[in-house]
Design a protein around this motif. Structure first.
Motif, PDB file in Angstrom:
ATOM      1  N   TYR A 119       0.822  -1.212   0.000  1.00  0.00           N
ATOM      2  CA  TYR A 119       0.000   0.000   0.000  1.00  0.00           C
ATOM      3  C   TYR A 119       0.854   1.259   0.000  1.00  0.00           C
ATOM      4  O   TYR A 119       0.404   2.306  -0.464  1.00  0.00           O
ATOM      5  CB  TYR A 119      -0.925  -0.013   1.224  1.00  0.00           C
ATOM      6  N   ILE A 120       2.068   1.164   0.542  1.00  0.00           N
ATOM      7  CA  ILE A 120       2.940   2.334   0.657  1.00  0.00           C
ATOM      8  C   ILE A 120       4.254   2.073  -0.061  1.00  0.00           C
ATOM      9  O   ILE A 120       4.580   0.939  -0.407  1.00  0.00           O
ATOM     10  CB  ILE A 120       3.225   2.685   2.138  1.00  0.00           C
ATOM     11  N   LEU A 121       5.005   3.141  -0.297  1.00  0.00           N
ATOM     12  CA  LEU A 121       6.336   3.024  -0.892  1.00  0.00           C
ATOM     13  C   LEU A 121       7.363   3.450   0.155  1.00  0.00           C
ATOM     14  O   LEU A 121       7.758   4.613   0.240  1.00  0.00           O
ATOM     15  CB  LEU A 121       6.451   3.880  -2.151  1.00  0.00           C
ATOM     16  N   GLY A 122       7.723   2.484   1.005  1.00  0.00           N
ATOM     17  CA  GLY A 122       8.769   2.715   1.989  1.00  0.00           C
ATOM     18  C   GLY A 122       8.462   3.854   2.942  1.00  0.00           C
ATOM     19  O   GLY A 122       7.313   4.114   3.320  1.00  0.00           O
ATOM     20  N   ALA A 123       9.504   4.578   3.322  1.00  0.00           N
ATOM     21  CA  ALA A 123       9.369   5.668   4.296  1.00  0.00           C
ATOM     22  C   ALA A 123       8.575   6.836   3.730  1.00  0.00           C
ATOM     23  O   ALA A 123       8.029   7.650   4.480  1.00  0.00           O
ATOM     24  CB  ALA A 123      10.751   6.135   4.741  1.00  0.00           C
ATOM     25  N   GLU A 124       8.513   6.951   2.384  1.00  0.00           N
ATOM     26  CA  GLU A 124       7.853   8.106   1.767  1.00  0.00           C
ATOM     27  C   GLU A 124       6.337   8.016   1.814  1.00  0.00           C
ATOM     28  O   GLU A 124       5.644   9.015   1.660  1.00  0.00           O
ATOM     29  CB  GLU A 124       8.314   8.264   0.312  1.00  0.00           C
ATOM     30  N   GLY A 125       5.792   6.796   1.982  1.00  0.00           N
ATOM     31  CA  GLY A 125       4.351   6.636   1.945  1.00  0.00           C
ATOM     32  C   GLY A 125       3.657   7.129   3.203  1.00  0.00           C
ATOM     33  O   GLY A 125       4.124   6.876   4.320  1.00  0.00           O
ATOM     34  N   ASP A 126       2.557   7.819   3.043  1.00  0.00           N
ATOM     35  CA  ASP A 126       1.773   8.337   4.166  1.00  0.00           C
ATOM     36  C   ASP A 126       0.496   7.504   4.259  1.00  0.00           C
ATOM     37  O   ASP A 126      -0.345   7.540   3.350  1.00  0.00           O
ATOM     38  CB  ASP A 126       1.437   9.807   3.930  1.00  0.00           C
TER      39      ASP A 126
END
Length: 302
Positions: A119-126
């Motif tokens: 659902y997210i892309l690593g640390a950048e995903g919120d």
């Protein structure tokens, strides 16, 4: 490479080559007309610029609804499920993209919605960008599993808690009985990510080969595990279909599975199991997609 390195390369190419083409067309038209070599060089640059622009900014934003049919179990028919995978909210996709996905899914009036991880892309995903998933509508429920990128920076519990706060049932090495309106039933099993805390034995706990089971596994390599004999159908994501594909060749990039290039997207059969891999809705690495638009899949089980 980090996402911003791909971004820098793409923007540098588009700006530099775009400026060069403008210069050529405005001040060197006669050279283009008189020299076939110059003409072909300009044509190659123009095509390259157009392909990279389309693949980076047009196709990745062109969400399609793909319909598939599958004969499931004896007596189970007219069951509609929507598959959504690899949204990768972050630098490329955000809440507006999730909004579009949810609108298209709800328009299909599904019985079930399966969210297949990443659902997210690593640390950048919120994770707040996922909030609209709370509006997904399905008469028999919305079910989710986690993908490998949901574990980046130890964010798996954060992602799981967000999904559960939205009323979504997260299956993490467990299974649940699905009872249809007429009393028919089957089991839905969801395994955690294979690169992290997957446990297929636990996932199928309490089930036998006589039970009718759909397995959700982000990574299709689950088909290689001996426990897979307890599943009747597997649904996966993870591969992105390679993101960039070429006609008659398929995926350009390496598929991040043991199964490899042969099993990149679509229907397959291996070890006595039929399984489907969706190319998903998001991107990682470069923002690009080519001959492989983002998709949600409507699976009509007949």
């Amino acid at each position: 490479m980090r996402w911003w390195m791909f971004e820098g390369a793409i923007w540098f190419f588009l700006i530099a080559v775009g400026a060069a083409l403008i210069e050529v067309f405005t001040t060197h038209r006669l050279k283009i007309k008189k020299s076939s070599t110059v003409f072909l060089s300009v044509l190659v640059l123009l095509v390259a610029w157009s392909v990279i622009f389309f693949g980076s900014f047009i196709e990745p934003r062109t969400l399609i609804v793909r319909s598939e049919n599958y004969s499931l179990f004896a007596g189970v028919e007219n069951l509609r499920a929507v598959l959504i995978s690899d949204t990768h909210v972050g630098p490329y996709k955000n809440a507006s993209w999730i909004n579009e996905i949810v609108n298209k899914s709800n328009a299909e009036r599904p019985d079930l919605v399966f969210l297949l991880g990443d659902y997210i892309l690593g640390a950048e995903g919120d994770v707040r960008d996922l909030d609209r998933f709370g509006d997904l509508s399905a008469s028999l429920g919305v079910y989710a599993i986690l993908g490998n990128h949901d574990y980046d920076n130890d964010r798996d519990l954060e992602v799981q808690n967000k999904l559960e706060s939205l009323g979504i049932r997260v299956l993490r090495n467990e299974n649940e009985k699905i009872i249809l309106s007429d009393g028919r039933e089957f089991y839905l099993a969801g395994v955690a990510d294979l690169w992290n805390d997957a446990d297929l034995e636990k996932t199928f706990s309490g089930l036998t080969e006589a039970d009718e089971v759909i397995l959700l596994s982000h990574n299709p390599d689950a088909v290689l595990d001996s426990e897979i004999r307890l599943a009747d159908l597997m649904l996966s994501g993870h591969t992105h279909g390679g993101q960039i594909r070429l006609p008659f060749f398929g995926a350009v990039s390496k598929i991040p599975t043991i199964l490899g290039h042969k099993y990149d997207k679509g229907w397959f059969e291996l070890n006595g199991l039929n399984f489907f891999i969706t190319s998903g809705t998001g991107e990682m690495g470069p923002r690009a997609r080519l001959f492989n638009p983002p998709e949600i899949v409507v699976l009509e089980m007949e």
